[in-house]
Design a protein around this motif. Structure first.
Motif, PDB file in Angstrom:
ATOM      1  N   MET A  96      54.017  36.334  28.111  1.00 56.34           N
ATOM      2  CA  MET A  96      52.804  35.783  28.715  1.00 56.34           C
ATOM      3  C   MET A  96      52.475  36.516  30.007  1.00 56.34           C
ATOM      4  O   MET A  96      51.338  36.893  30.276  1.00 56.34           O
ATOM      5  N   ILE A  97      53.507  36.760  30.809  1.00 53.64           N
ATOM      6  CA  ILE A  97      53.321  37.471  32.070  1.00 53.64           C
ATOM      7  C   ILE A  97      52.907  38.910  31.796  1.00 53.64           C
ATOM      8  O   ILE A  97      51.998  39.447  32.424  1.00 53.64           O
ATOM      9  N   GLY A  98      53.585  39.519  30.823  1.00 51.48           N
ATOM     10  CA  GLY A  98      53.293  40.904  30.478  1.00 51.48           C
ATOM     11  C   GLY A  98      51.862  41.111  30.026  1.00 51.48           C
ATOM     12  O   GLY A  98      51.288  42.185  30.196  1.00 51.48           O
ATOM     13  N   VAL A  99      51.269  40.084  29.430  1.00 50.41           N
ATOM     14  CA  VAL A  99      49.882  40.183  28.973  1.00 50.41           C
ATOM     15  C   VAL A  99      48.913  39.869  30.105  1.00 50.41           C
ATOM     16  O   VAL A  99      47.906  40.557  30.312  1.00 50.41           O
ATOM     17  N   THR A 100      49.242  38.812  30.870  1.00 54.72           N
ATOM     18  CA  THR A 100      48.307  38.309  31.868  1.00 54.72           C
ATOM     19  C   THR A 100      48.185  39.240  33.070  1.00 54.72           C
ATOM     20  O   THR A 100      47.090  39.512  33.543  1.00 54.72           O
ATOM     21  N   LEU A 101      49.330  39.718  33.539  1.00 55.10           N
ATOM     22  CA  LEU A 101      49.310  40.496  34.772  1.00 55.10           C
ATOM     23  C   LEU A 101      48.395  41.718  34.707  1.00 55.10           C
ATOM     24  O   LEU A 101      47.499  41.858  35.540  1.00 55.10           O
ATOM     25  N   PRO A 102      48.581  42.622  33.729  1.00 54.39           N
ATOM     26  CA  PRO A 102      47.757  43.827  33.770  1.00 54.39           C
ATOM     27  C   PRO A 102      46.291  43.557  33.433  1.00 54.39           C
ATOM     28  O   PRO A 102      45.416  44.303  33.857  1.00 54.39           O
ATOM     29  N   MET A 103      45.986  42.517  32.664  1.00 61.21           N
ATOM     30  CA  MET A 103      44.594  42.315  32.299  1.00 61.21           C
ATOM     31  C   MET A 103      43.869  41.381  33.242  1.00 61.21           C
ATOM     32  O   MET A 103      42.834  41.718  33.800  1.00 61.21           O
ATOM     33  N   VAL A 104      44.422  40.175  33.457  1.00 57.16           N
ATOM     34  CA  VAL A 104      43.707  39.183  34.252  1.00 57.16           C
ATOM     35  C   VAL A 104      43.884  39.448  35.746  1.00 57.16           C
ATOM     36  O   VAL A 104      42.914  39.597  36.496  1.00 57.16           O
ATOM     37  N   LEU A 105      45.146  39.570  36.182  1.00 55.66           N
ATOM     38  CA  LEU A 105      45.394  39.711  37.613  1.00 55.66           C
ATOM     39  C   LEU A 105      44.872  41.055  38.147  1.00 55.66           C
ATOM     40  O   LEU A 105      44.209  41.119  39.171  1.00 55.66           O
ATOM     41  N   TRP A 106      45.136  42.120  37.411  1.00 57.68           N
ATOM     42  CA  TRP A 106      44.741  43.451  37.844  1.00 57.68           C
ATOM     43  C   TRP A 106      43.222  43.544  37.964  1.00 57.68           C
ATOM     44  O   TRP A 106      42.686  43.975  38.978  1.00 57.68           O
ATOM     45  N   TYR A 107      42.509  43.105  36.922  1.00 56.07           N
ATOM     46  CA  TYR A 107      41.050  43.151  37.010  1.00 56.07           C
ATOM     47  C   TYR A 107      40.512  42.189  38.055  1.00 56.07           C
ATOM     48  O   TYR A 107      39.531  42.477  38.742  1.00 56.07           O
ATOM     49  N   GLY A 108      41.181  41.029  38.171  1.00 55.38           N
ATOM     50  CA  GLY A 108      40.774  40.081  39.202  1.00 55.38           C
ATOM     51  C   GLY A 108      40.865  40.715  40.584  1.00 55.38           C
ATOM     52  O   GLY A 108      39.924  40.642  41.381  1.00 55.38           O
ATOM     53  N   LEU A 109      41.966  41.401  40.844  1.00 51.27           N
ATOM     54  CA  LEU A 109      42.150  42.074  42.134  1.00 51.27           C
ATOM     55  C   LEU A 109      41.090  43.148  42.331  1.00 51.27           C
ATOM     56  O   LEU A 109      40.511  43.274  43.406  1.00 51.27           O
ATOM     57  N   LEU A 110      40.829  43.920  41.258  1.00 54.13           N
ATOM     58  CA  LEU A 110      39.836  44.992  41.366  1.00 54.13           C
ATOM     59  C   LEU A 110      38.481  44.424  41.789  1.00 54.13           C
ATOM     60  O   LEU A 110      37.822  44.951  42.684  1.00 54.13           O
ATOM     61  N   PHE A 111      38.076  43.329  41.131  1.00 60.06           N
ATOM     62  CA  PHE A 111      36.787  42.722  41.466  1.00 60.06           C
ATOM     63  C   PHE A 111      36.733  42.314  42.928  1.00 60.06           C
ATOM     64  O   PHE A 111      35.698  42.413  43.572  1.00 60.06           O
ATOM     65  N   MET A 112      37.888  41.856  43.454  1.00 57.03           N
ATOM     66  CA  MET A 112      37.897  41.272  44.790  1.00 57.03           C
ATOM     67  C   MET A 112      38.056  42.306  45.908  1.00 57.03           C
ATOM     68  O   MET A 112      38.014  41.923  47.080  1.00 57.03           O
ATOM     69  N   VAL A 113      38.260  43.575  45.555  1.00 57.88           N
ATOM     70  CA  VAL A 113      38.584  44.586  46.573  1.00 57.88           C
ATOM     71  C   VAL A 113      37.719  44.504  47.833  1.00 57.88           C
ATOM     72  O   VAL A 113      38.253  44.418  48.943  1.00 57.88           O
ATOM     73  N   PRO A 114      36.372  44.471  47.722  1.00 57.88           N
ATOM     74  CA  PRO A 114      35.578  44.467  48.955  1.00 57.88           C
ATOM     75  C   PRO A 114      35.752  43.194  49.771  1.00 57.88           C
ATOM     76  O   PRO A 114      35.474  43.191  50.965  1.00 57.88           O
TER      77      PRO A 114
ATOM     78  N   ASN B 122      27.701  46.093  44.686  1.00 60.94           N
ATOM     79  CA  ASN B 122      27.654  47.257  43.803  1.00 60.94           C
ATOM     80  C   ASN B 122      29.045  47.591  43.269  1.00 60.94           C
ATOM     81  O   ASN B 122      29.195  48.071  42.154  1.00 60.94           O
ATOM     82  N   TRP B 123      30.045  47.323  44.059  1.00 58.18           N
ATOM     83  CA  TRP B 123      31.426  47.486  43.572  1.00 58.18           C
ATOM     84  C   TRP B 123      31.690  46.502  42.426  1.00 58.18           C
ATOM     85  O   TRP B 123      32.260  46.864  41.402  1.00 58.18           O
ATOM     86  N   VAL B 124      31.237  45.250  42.595  1.00 57.14           N
ATOM     87  CA  VAL B 124      31.457  44.242  41.555  1.00 57.14           C
ATOM     88  C   VAL B 124      30.745  44.650  40.261  1.00 57.14           C
ATOM     89  O   VAL B 124      31.329  44.596  39.169  1.00 57.14           O
ATOM     90  N   VAL B 125      29.499  45.098  40.399  1.00 56.33           N
ATOM     91  CA  VAL B 125      28.788  45.606  39.222  1.00 56.33           C
ATOM     92  C   VAL B 125      29.567  46.783  38.623  1.00 56.33           C
ATOM     93  O   VAL B 125      29.710  46.896  37.408  1.00 56.33           O
ATOM     94  N   GLY B 126      30.114  47.615  39.492  1.00 62.41           N
ATOM     95  CA  GLY B 126      30.877  48.773  39.033  1.00 62.41           C
ATOM     96  C   GLY B 126      32.099  48.383  38.222  1.00 62.41           C
ATOM     97  O   GLY B 126      32.338  48.926  37.151  1.00 62.41           O
ATOM     98  N   VAL B 127      32.884  47.430  38.708  1.00 61.59           N
ATOM     99  CA  VAL B 127      34.075  47.020  37.963  1.00 61.59           C
ATOM    100  C   VAL B 127      33.665  46.447  36.608  1.00 61.59           C
ATOM    101  O   VAL B 127      34.314  46.687  35.587  1.00 61.59           O
ATOM    102  N   THR B 128      32.544  45.703  36.590  1.00 63.66           N
ATOM    103  CA  THR B 128      32.049  45.190  35.302  1.00 63.66           C
ATOM    104  C   THR B 128      31.722  46.358  34.370  1.00 63.66           C
ATOM    105  O   THR B 128      32.030  46.319  33.176  1.00 63.66           O
ATOM    106  N   LEU B 129      31.126  47.400  34.933  1.00 66.02           N
ATOM    107  CA  LEU B 129      30.821  48.578  34.112  1.00 66.02           C
ATOM    108  C   LEU B 129      32.093  49.230  33.575  1.00 66.02           C
ATOM    109  O   LEU B 129      32.141  49.682  32.426  1.00 66.02           O
ATOM    110  N   LEU B 130      33.132  49.260  34.408  1.00 68.66           N
ATOM    111  CA  LEU B 130      34.403  49.825  33.948  1.00 68.66           C
ATOM    112  C   LEU B 130      34.962  49.013  32.782  1.00 68.66           C
ATOM    113  O   LEU B 130      35.372  49.566  31.752  1.00 68.66           O
ATOM    114  N   LEU B 131      34.919  47.673  32.934  1.00 72.20           N
ATOM    115  CA  LEU B 131      35.378  46.784  31.859  1.00 72.20           C
ATOM    116  C   LEU B 131      34.586  47.052  30.579  1.00 72.20           C
ATOM    117  O   LEU B 131      35.150  47.165  29.487  1.00 72.20           O
TER     118      LEU B 131
END
Ligand code: HEM
Lengths: 152, 220
Positions: A96-114, B122-131
């Motif tokens: 469960m962790i192996g699936v969730t971490l790279p997909m949900v957590l990783w993308y979640g973090l990416l979205f939140m970067v700014p 724009n970063w958020v839109v960008g990550v969506t585009l990556l997905l």
């Protein structure tokens, strides 16, 4: 439109666009560079397509599992992480962790970067933490990609 | 007056397009964005997308999204259709190049800090585009219906399906049944040729509009 009119228009524009500084006009200079790059890309695509055509294996057979099965290269790190993570955390299953971490957590973090990185500086020397985290993330992805190939 | 001038005049007297165009055409691109090739990556991804749309339309004219005919139709494209092999291979390579370009583009944005205020959205839109770009790859992988396509999709949907809470819905939505079959194919086909291209186009309009309104970030 006459030249003076164009100039006037540009003058008016300036007040509303303080972000813009000196530079080349989009047309023809910038576009010319774009066209050169485009030709280069189109050329390499045609070249790659001619030398390495897209493959087609045997027709799908649901009763015959082939080995090895590789996903596209950009999903390899997900597989790699799934193979890498073998530890249950409390009641949570390792899979469960192996699936969730790279997909949900990783993308979640990416979205939140700014919104996580509140440091206003764009000077790379004043962004040591962000740059270090970025390099670690990159190395991690490379490592798990490598892991998925080696531990097939 | 040449014919071209006449046509220009005819259109201009009705639509005044030139007035709109000059602001686009004369719009200055900052020096650092012109000389630094890292700024080409977004444009590279966009060009790949355009090539994918073009070659994809060609492929869709010959491709048949059913388990019985898919493989044969791809074989037909590769061996019989004029230029079919070249066009399919370009589609294949442009897809890979687009993903690479999008990833590198994102790395440029990250390491240059170009996502900071005012460019957060724009970063958020960008990550969506990556997905979306990677989902394009995932949905396209199944379509040739060869051994790799089938089994990689089986494993991929299995993984997506075991994500807690969302998983069961994702796999119901994607697989459309208990096993990869005709339902899965039509779903993947619809997603690959309708849903994703449309959402990508809409998001790209947003993405470019934001770049245009906020200007390209930079110093150097
Ligand atoms: C389909 C994929 C994408 C396309 C076609 C695309 C295209 C572009 C283009 C042409 C630019 C102008 C500057 C440049 O090329 O470097 C740009 C800027 C930008 N992109 Fe993308 N992009 C895509 C995906 C992404 C991703 C994945 C991210 C980040 C997660 C992102 C974030 C940004 C940001 C923040 C800017 C503004 C940069 C600045 O002002 O310096 N984009 N994009």
């Amino acid at each position: 439109m006459s030249l003076t009119e164009t100039e006037k228009k540009k003058g008016e524009k300036k007040d509303r666009e303080p972000v813009r500084i000196t530079g080349l006009p989009f047309f023809p200079h910038f576009l010319l560079r774009e066209v050169v790059v485009m030709c280069f890309i189109a050329g390499s695509l045609i070249l790659m397509a001619s030398i390495y055509p897209a493959g087609l294996l045997k027709p799908a057979d649901p009763f015959d599992t082939p080995t090895p099965i590789y996903p596209e290269w950009y999903f390899l790190y997900v597989f790699g992480f799934l193979k890498f993570w073998t530890w249950d955390i409390g009641p949570i299953d390792a899979k469960m962790i192996g699936v969730t971490l790279p997909m949900v957590l990783w993308y979640g973090l990416l979205f939140m970067v700014p919104f996580i990185d509140r440091n206003p500086s764009i000077d790379i020397r004043k962004r040591k933490v962000a740059v270090a985290l970025g390099v670690i993330a990159l190395l991690g992805i490379l490592y798990f990609t490598y892991f998925s190939i080696v531990h097939h | 007056m040449s014919l071209l001038d006449n046509i220009n005049e005819w259109i201009y007297s009705r639509f005044k397009i030139k007035d709109l165009l000059t602001s686009i055409v004369k719009h200055p691109a900052p020096d650092y964005a012109v000389t630094n090739p890292l700024y080409c990556l977004g444009g590279t991804a966009f060009l790949c997308f355009l090539i994918l749309v073009g070659t994809g339309i060609f492929l869709a004219m010959y491709y048949k999204p059913t388990p019985l005919e898919a493989y044969k139709s791809v074989e037909h494209i590769m061996t019989v259709v004029p230029m079919g092999s070249l066009i399919r291979s370009i589609h294949h390579w442009a897809a890979n190049m687009m993903i690479a370009a999008v990833m590198l583009h994102m790395m440029r944005i990250y390491f240059m800090g170009a996502y900071k205020k005012p460019r957060e959205l724009n970063w958020v839109v960008g990550v969506t585009l990556l997905l979306i770009t990677t989902t394009f790859g995932f949905s396209g992988y199944l379509l040739p219906w060869d051994q790799l396509a089938f089994w990689a999709t089986k494993i991929g949907t299995g993984i997506a399906g075991s994500i807690p809470i969302m998983g069961q819905y994702i796999s119901l939505l994607l697989v459309g049944g208990t096993d990869i079959g005709a339902e899965t194919m039509t779903r993947f086909f619809a997603i690959h040729v309708m849903v994703l291209p449309l959402t990508t186009a809409i998001l790209l309009v947003l993405h470019f509009a934001m770049v245009r309104i906020q200007g390209i970030s930079g110093r150097l």
